[in-house]
Design a protein around this motif. Structure first.
Motif, PDB file in Angstrom:
ATOM      1  N   ASN A   1       0.860  -1.198   0.000  1.00 51.90           N
ATOM      2  CA  ASN A   1       0.000   0.000   0.000  1.00 51.90           C
ATOM      3  C   ASN A   1       0.890   1.239   0.000  1.00 51.90           C
ATOM      4  N   ASN A   2       1.214   1.702  -1.188  1.00 51.39           N
ATOM      5  CA  ASN A   2       2.205   2.774  -1.316  1.00 51.39           C
ATOM      6  C   ASN A   2       1.627   4.106  -1.772  1.00 51.39           C
ATOM      7  N   ALA A   3       0.525   4.099  -2.504  1.00 47.76           N
ATOM      8  CA  ALA A   3       0.008   5.337  -3.109  1.00 47.76           C
ATOM      9  C   ALA A   3      -0.274   6.391  -2.044  1.00 47.76           C
ATOM     10  N   GLY A   4       0.099   7.642  -2.325  1.00 47.25           N
ATOM     11  CA  GLY A   4      -0.137   8.702  -1.352  1.00 47.25           C
ATOM     12  C   GLY A   4       0.172  10.081  -1.887  1.00 47.25           C
ATOM     13  N   LEU A   5      -0.218  11.087  -1.111  1.00 47.00           N
ATOM     14  CA  LEU A   5       0.076  12.483  -1.411  1.00 47.00           C
ATOM     15  C   LEU A   5      -0.029  13.259  -0.111  1.00 47.00           C
ATOM     16  N   SER A   6       0.170  14.561  -0.183  1.00 48.10           N
ATOM     17  CA  SER A   6      -0.003  15.404   0.998  1.00 48.10           C
ATOM     18  C   SER A   6      -0.684  16.698   0.582  1.00 48.10           C
ATOM     19  N   GLY A   7      -1.598  17.171   1.413  1.00 47.88           N
ATOM     20  CA  GLY A   7      -2.259  18.434   1.130  1.00 47.88           C
ATOM     21  C   GLY A   7      -1.281  19.595   1.155  1.00 47.88           C
ATOM     22  N   LYS A   8      -1.598  20.637   0.365  1.00 47.25           N
ATOM     23  CA  LYS A   8      -0.679  21.779   0.258  1.00 47.25           C
ATOM     24  C   LYS A   8      -1.284  23.078   0.779  1.00 47.25           C
ATOM     25  N   THR A   9      -2.571  23.054   1.090  1.00 50.48           N
ATOM     26  CA  THR A   9      -3.237  24.290   1.501  1.00 50.48           C
ATOM     27  C   THR A   9      -3.879  24.118   2.876  1.00 50.48           C
ATOM     28  N   ALA A  10      -4.236  25.231   3.486  1.00 51.32           N
ATOM     29  CA  ALA A  10      -4.866  25.194   4.801  1.00 51.32           C
ATOM     30  C   ALA A  10      -6.159  24.395   4.738  1.00 51.32           C
ATOM     31  N   PHE A  11      -6.443  23.675   5.810  1.00 50.49           N
ATOM     32  CA  PHE A  11      -7.615  22.792   5.865  1.00 50.49           C
ATOM     33  C   PHE A  11      -8.896  23.537   5.509  1.00 50.49           C
ATOM     34  N   THR A  12      -9.106  24.709   6.097  1.00 45.63           N
ATOM     35  CA  THR A  12     -10.363  25.439   5.884  1.00 45.63           C
ATOM     36  C   THR A  12     -10.452  26.058   4.498  1.00 45.63           C
ATOM     37  N   GLU A  13      -9.323  26.149   3.805  1.00 47.14           N
ATOM     38  CA  GLU A  13      -9.308  26.718   2.455  1.00 47.14           C
ATOM     39  C   GLU A  13      -9.310  25.638   1.377  1.00 47.14           C
ATOM     40  N   THR A  14      -9.316  24.386   1.793  1.00 44.49           N
ATOM     41  CA  THR A  14      -9.291  23.270   0.848  1.00 44.49           C
ATOM     42  C   THR A  14     -10.705  22.766   0.605  1.00 44.49           C
ATOM     43  N   PRO A  15     -11.137  22.636  -0.647  1.00 45.10           N
ATOM     44  CA  PRO A  15     -12.476  22.104  -0.920  1.00 45.10           C
ATOM     45  C   PRO A  15     -12.643  20.720  -0.294  1.00 45.10           C
ATOM     46  N   TRP A  16     -13.842  20.444   0.214  1.00 35.79           N
ATOM     47  CA  TRP A  16     -14.070  19.167   0.868  1.00 35.79           C
ATOM     48  C   TRP A  16     -13.771  17.998  -0.066  1.00 35.79           C
ATOM     49  N   GLU A  17     -14.059  18.148  -1.345  1.00 38.73           N
ATOM     50  CA  GLU A  17     -13.793  17.060  -2.287  1.00 38.73           C
ATOM     51  C   GLU A  17     -12.316  16.681  -2.294  1.00 38.73           C
ATOM     52  N   THR A  18     -11.443  17.676  -2.138  1.00 35.56           N
ATOM     53  CA  THR A  18     -10.002  17.410  -2.108  1.00 35.56           C
ATOM     54  C   THR A  18      -9.612  16.707  -0.817  1.00 35.56           C
ATOM     55  N   VAL A  19     -10.163  17.179   0.302  1.00 38.84           N
ATOM     56  CA  VAL A  19      -9.882  16.542   1.591  1.00 38.84           C
ATOM     57  C   VAL A  19     -10.384  15.099   1.587  1.00 38.84           C
ATOM     58  N   ALA A  20     -11.591  14.895   1.076  1.00 39.36           N
ATOM     59  CA  ALA A  20     -12.157  13.549   1.028  1.00 39.36           C
ATOM     60  C   ALA A  20     -11.313  12.628   0.160  1.00 39.36           C
ATOM     61  N   GLY A  21     -10.766  13.169  -0.930  1.00 37.64           N
ATOM     62  CA  GLY A  21      -9.906  12.370  -1.795  1.00 37.64           C
ATOM     63  C   GLY A  21      -8.626  11.949  -1.096  1.00 37.64           C
ATOM     64  N   GLU A  22      -8.067  12.873  -0.300  1.00 38.53           N
ATOM     65  CA  GLU A  22      -6.852  12.563   0.454  1.00 38.53           C
ATOM     66  C   GLU A  22      -7.114  11.442   1.461  1.00 38.53           C
ATOM     67  N   LEU A  23      -8.229  11.529   2.158  1.00 40.49           N
ATOM     68  CA  LEU A  23      -8.575  10.493   3.132  1.00 40.49           C
ATOM     69  C   LEU A  23      -8.876   9.164   2.439  1.00 40.49           C
ATOM     70  N   GLN A  24      -9.569   9.225   1.323  1.00 41.77           N
ATOM     71  CA  GLN A  24      -9.873   8.008   0.575  1.00 41.77           C
ATOM     72  C   GLN A  24      -8.591   7.323   0.116  1.00 41.77           C
ATOM     73  N   LEU A  25      -7.663   8.112  -0.403  1.00 43.28           N
ATOM     74  CA  LEU A  25      -6.424   7.574  -0.958  1.00 43.28           C
ATOM     75  C   LEU A  25      -5.543   6.926   0.099  1.00 43.28           C
TER      76      LEU A  25
END
Length: 269
Positions: free
Chosen positions: A93-117
């Protein structure tokens, strides 16, 4: 080429296989004779890697293009394997990334994608493959965590919490599965020379860090694979990373593992 009848009969599923640590894992396992199922978004890269490894090591190497931010992807991967007669004996299980913007400024779809991934997809892939490993009496699972799992949390970042989940969940599942011949290891690298910082847009700041902090992906993979084969539930590759992690946690990882295994009041069997 290192190959034998045992490894030739086993298949490793590697996610995020198109670059970095994922590619290094694919090459390492192919050299040992494992068949491969390579997963990533970039199908062209997967096909190029599959051709390289098939030619070099005479192994079976299947590819499946999938975006693991899609909730349907883990089931589709396992369905593909089943439909093609592939039993998953090794899961990376290697696939991953890291968010680049503040939590409150990040669209929920992006946050949800990070958690899903990095939370849901690897957990689902373990759930869908570990039962078969247990039934066959042999399996190896490596989950990519990070030295960040041992670090203080960073402002705005979910990454530290996500990687802490991966490290702790890996140890819990190792406790359950090890008696059945299945080892689970959280691989916790530090700074590694891959495309990660280019994709995240942090290459300039990362390049200012001292060279002693960096590792090559091949070195990370070698230590991680040796750890899972030896039954070590946590692997922190590199001397510098080991020192850094031990300085940030009051109890050594091995002691935490022993305490968690023996003092768990909710243990089932």
């Amino acid at each position: 080429m290192k190959s034998n009848s045992t490894t030739n009969s086993r298949t490793a599923l590697v996610t995020g296989a198109s670059a970095g640590i994922g590619t290094a894992f694919a090459r390492h396992l192919a050299a040992q004779g494992y068949s491969l199922l390579l997963v990533a978004r970039r199908e062209d890269r997967l096909k190029d890697l599959a051709a390289e490894l098939t030619d070099a090591h005479n192994i079976r190497c299947d590819v499946f293009a999938a975006d693991l931010t899609d909730p349907a992807a883990p089931a589709a991967i396992v369905h593909h394997a089943t439909a093609h007669g592939i039993a998953i004996d090794v899961l990376i299980n290697n696939a991953g990334l890291s968010g680049k913007t503040a939590f409150t400024e990040t669209p929920w779809e992006t946050v949800a994608g990070e958690l899903q991934l990095m939370v849901t997809a690897p957990t689902e892939l373990m759930h869908r493959t570990a039962g078969g490993m247990r039934q066959r009496g042999w399996g190896r699972i490596v989950n990519l965590s990070s030295i960040a799992a041992f670090s203080p949390p960073g402002a705005s970042l979910l990454y530290t919490g996500i990687k802490s989940y991966v490290a702790l969940a890996s140890q819990s599942l190792d406790m359950e599965l090890k008696p059945h011949g299945v080892h689970v290891t959280a691989l916790c690298p530090g700074f590694t020379r891959t495309e990660f910082h280019d994709v995240m847009g942090t290459r300039e700041s990362a390049s200012r860090l001292p060279g002693i902090l960096w590792q090559q992906p091949e070195d990370v993979v070698r230590e991680g694979w040796n750890a899972v084969m030896s039954g070590n539930p946590v692997c922190i590759p590199g001397t510098v990373n080991k020192i850094a992690a031990s300085s940030m946690r009051p109890l050594p990882v091995r002691v935490q593992y022993i305490l968690g295994r023996t003092l768990n009041p909710f243990k089932n069997g």
